[in-house]
Design an enzyme around this catalytic site. Structure first.
Site, PDB file in Angstrom:
ATOM      1  N   LYS A 100       0.834  -1.214   0.000  1.00 47.84           N
ATOM      2  CA  LYS A 100       0.000   0.000   0.000  1.00 47.84           C
ATOM      3  C   LYS A 100       0.859   1.251   0.000  1.00 47.84           C
ATOM      4  O   LYS A 100       2.015   1.216   0.438  1.00 47.84           O
ATOM      5  CB  LYS A 100      -0.878   0.005   1.261  1.00 47.84           C
ATOM      6  CG  LYS A 100      -1.754  -1.218   1.404  1.00 47.84           C
ATOM      7  CD  LYS A 100      -2.900  -1.171   0.437  1.00 47.84           C
ATOM      8  CE  LYS A 100      -3.810  -2.377   0.603  1.00 47.84           C
ATOM      9  NZ  LYS A 100      -4.877  -2.411  -0.400  1.00 47.84           N
ATOM     10  N   ASN A 116      12.338   1.162   1.731  1.00 43.32           N
ATOM     11  CA  ASN A 116      11.663   0.044   1.056  1.00 43.32           C
ATOM     12  C   ASN A 116      12.700  -0.749   0.268  1.00 43.32           C
ATOM     13  O   ASN A 116      13.738  -0.216  -0.116  1.00 43.32           O
ATOM     14  CB  ASN A 116      10.607   0.589   0.085  1.00 43.32           C
ATOM     15  CG  ASN A 116       9.872  -0.512  -0.658  1.00 43.32           C
ATOM     16  OD1 ASN A 116       9.471  -1.520  -0.066  1.00 43.32           O
ATOM     17  ND2 ASN A 116       9.699  -0.360  -1.962  1.00 43.32           N
ATOM     18  N   HIS A 118      12.954  -3.032  -3.269  1.00 42.92           N
ATOM     19  CA  HIS A 118      12.246  -3.337  -4.516  1.00 42.92           C
ATOM     20  C   HIS A 118      13.104  -4.324  -5.318  1.00 42.92           C
ATOM     21  O   HIS A 118      14.324  -4.155  -5.396  1.00 42.92           O
ATOM     22  CB  HIS A 118      12.019  -2.054  -5.323  1.00 42.92           C
ATOM     23  CG  HIS A 118      11.249  -2.297  -6.585  1.00 42.92           C
ATOM     24  ND1 HIS A 118       9.867  -2.428  -6.605  1.00 42.92           N
ATOM     25  CD2 HIS A 118      11.662  -2.473  -7.863  1.00 42.92           C
ATOM     26  CE1 HIS A 118       9.472  -2.662  -7.840  1.00 42.92           C
ATOM     27  NE2 HIS A 118      10.543  -2.695  -8.624  1.00 42.92           N
ATOM     28  N   ASP A 159       8.103   3.634  -5.571  1.00 44.76           N
ATOM     29  CA  ASP A 159       9.455   3.301  -6.054  1.00 44.76           C
ATOM     30  C   ASP A 159      10.244   4.481  -6.622  1.00 44.76           C
ATOM     31  O   ASP A 159      11.123   4.298  -7.465  1.00 44.76           O
ATOM     32  CB  ASP A 159       9.393   2.190  -7.138  1.00 44.76           C
ATOM     33  CG  ASP A 159       8.618   0.969  -6.665  1.00 44.76           C
ATOM     34  OD1 ASP A 159       8.688   0.660  -5.465  1.00 44.76           O
ATOM     35  OD2 ASP A 159       7.953   0.342  -7.496  1.00 44.76           O
TER      36      ASP A 159
HETATM   37  C1  GRF Z   1      10.151  -8.619  -2.226  1.00 51.90           C
HETATM   38  O1  GRF Z   1      10.524  -9.062  -3.500  1.00 51.90           O
HETATM   39  C2  GRF Z   1      10.281  -7.134  -2.136  1.00 51.90           C
HETATM   40  O2  GRF Z   1      11.304  -6.619  -2.919  1.00 51.90           O
HETATM   41  C3  GRF Z   1       8.964  -6.651  -2.681  1.00 51.90           C
HETATM   42  O3  GRF Z   1       8.028  -7.597  -2.227  1.00 51.90           O
HETATM   43  C4  GRF Z   1       8.664  -8.847  -1.973  1.00 51.90           C
HETATM   44  C5  GRF Z   1       8.368  -9.172  -0.561  1.00 51.90           C
HETATM   45  O4  GRF Z   1       8.829 -10.430  -0.185  1.00 51.90           O
HETATM   46  N1  GRF Z   1       8.701  -5.290  -2.285  1.00 51.90           N
HETATM   47  P1  GRF Z   1       8.795 -10.816   1.352  1.00 51.90           P
HETATM   48  O5  GRF Z   1       7.420 -10.473   1.886  1.00 51.90           O
HETATM   49  O6  GRF Z   1       9.868 -10.033   2.033  1.00 51.90           O
HETATM   50  O7  GRF Z   1       9.047 -12.289   1.378  1.00 51.90           O
END
Ligand code: GRF
Length: 207
Positions: A100, A116, A118, A159
Site C-alpha cells: 500500500k 523500502n 524493490h 518506487d
Molecule cells: C520482495 O521481492 C520485495 O522486494 C517486494 O516484495 C517482496 C516481498 O517479499 N517489495 P517478502 O514479503 O519479504 O518475502
C-alpha cells in the site's frame, strides 16, 4: 526534526508488511545473531492472515493488523499507523513487501526514515503495478542480462524515492520469472541487512 545515527545504542525497527515477510525475517535473524545492532519493535500488516505476521509473532515481536478493514477512513488509518510507530519509538520504518501507499501523516512523522526494498535495479522496472512476478516478467521481456535489488527512501509515490543501495544479480541463465525472483529475493535479504548495518553504523544518514 533531525535524527542522527547512531542516535542510541541500537536502532528500533518497525516493519510494514503484506504477505510473506521473508525480508523481515532476514532482518530479524540478523538482529538475533548480533550481525545487525538493531531491535525489531513492531510488525504491522494490512493482511491479518499474512505469513509475515506469523513470523513476527514467532519471533516475539508485537504485531498489529491495520487496513481498510480495521480503519475504513484512509485518514484515520494513516493516523493510527503514524501513532503506532511513534508509540513503539520506531527509528526506521522498513517496508518489506508492503503493497500500500504510505499516508501523508506517516510520511511526515517519519520523514526520511521510511525505507523500502524493490526487486529490480530502480529506476528500471518500478512504479505502479510493478510488484511480484510482474517485475521479473518485465525484466525478462526487456532482455536484461542483469537484474538486482534496490533499497530506497519512500516518498508519496511508488518506487521513486532516493536510492540508498543496490545489488546486481546475473540472470543470464534464468529462463523464467520465477527463477529470476528466487535469485533476486536471496540478494534482497543480504542487501536489506547490509543497508541497515550501514544506517546503524552512521555510514548512511537518514533524515
Ligand atoms: C520482495 O521481492 C520485495 O522486494 C517486494 O516484495 C517482496 C516481498 O517479499 N517489495 P517478502 O514479503 O519479504 O518475502
Amino acid at each position: 526534526m533531525t535524527h542522527k545515527y547512531p542516535k542510541g545504542p541500537r536502532l528500533r525497527l518497525g516493519f510494514l508488511t503484506s504477505h510473506g515477510g521473508s525480508n523481515m525475517q532476514s532482518i530479524i535473524d540478523a538482529c538475533v545473531s548480533g550481525d545487525l545492532e538493531a531491535d525489531p519493535v513492531v510488525a504491522i500488516s494490512n493482511n491479518s492472515g499474512s505469513e509475515a505476521l506469523a513470523r513476527a509473532r514467532a519471533a516475539g515481536i508485537p504485531t498489529l493488523h491495520l487496513s481498510g478493514a480495521t480503519h475504513p477512513d484512509p485518514g484515520a488509518l494513516d493516523a493510527v499507523m503514524a501513532d503506532s510507530l511513534s508509540s513503539c519509538k520506531v527509528d526506521v520504518v522498513c517496508l518489506a513487501g508492503y503493497m500500500k501507499k504510505i499516508g501523508p501523516k506517516t510520511l511526515d512523522r517519519f520523514q526520511g526514515r521510511i525505507i523500502n526494498i524493490h526487486p529490480s535495479l530502480l529506476p528500471k522496472h518500478g512504479g505502479p503495478g510493478m510488484y511480484g512476478l510482474r517485475v521479473h516478467e518485465a525484466v525478462l521481456a526487456a532482455g536484461e542480462k542483469v537484474s538486482g535489488a534496490t533499497v530506497h527512501l519512500v516518498d508519496a509515490s511508488y518506487d521513486t524515492g532516493p536510492v540508498l543501495a543496490q545489488t546486481e544479480v546475473d540472470i543470464r541463465d534464468c529462463a523464467t520469472a520465477e527463477e529470476v525472483a528466487g535469485r533476486v529475493l536471496k540478494a534482497e535479504h543480504a542487501l536489506y541487512v547490509q543497508t541497515l548495518k550501514q544506517i546503524a553504523a552512521g555510514h548512511i544518514e537518514l533524515g
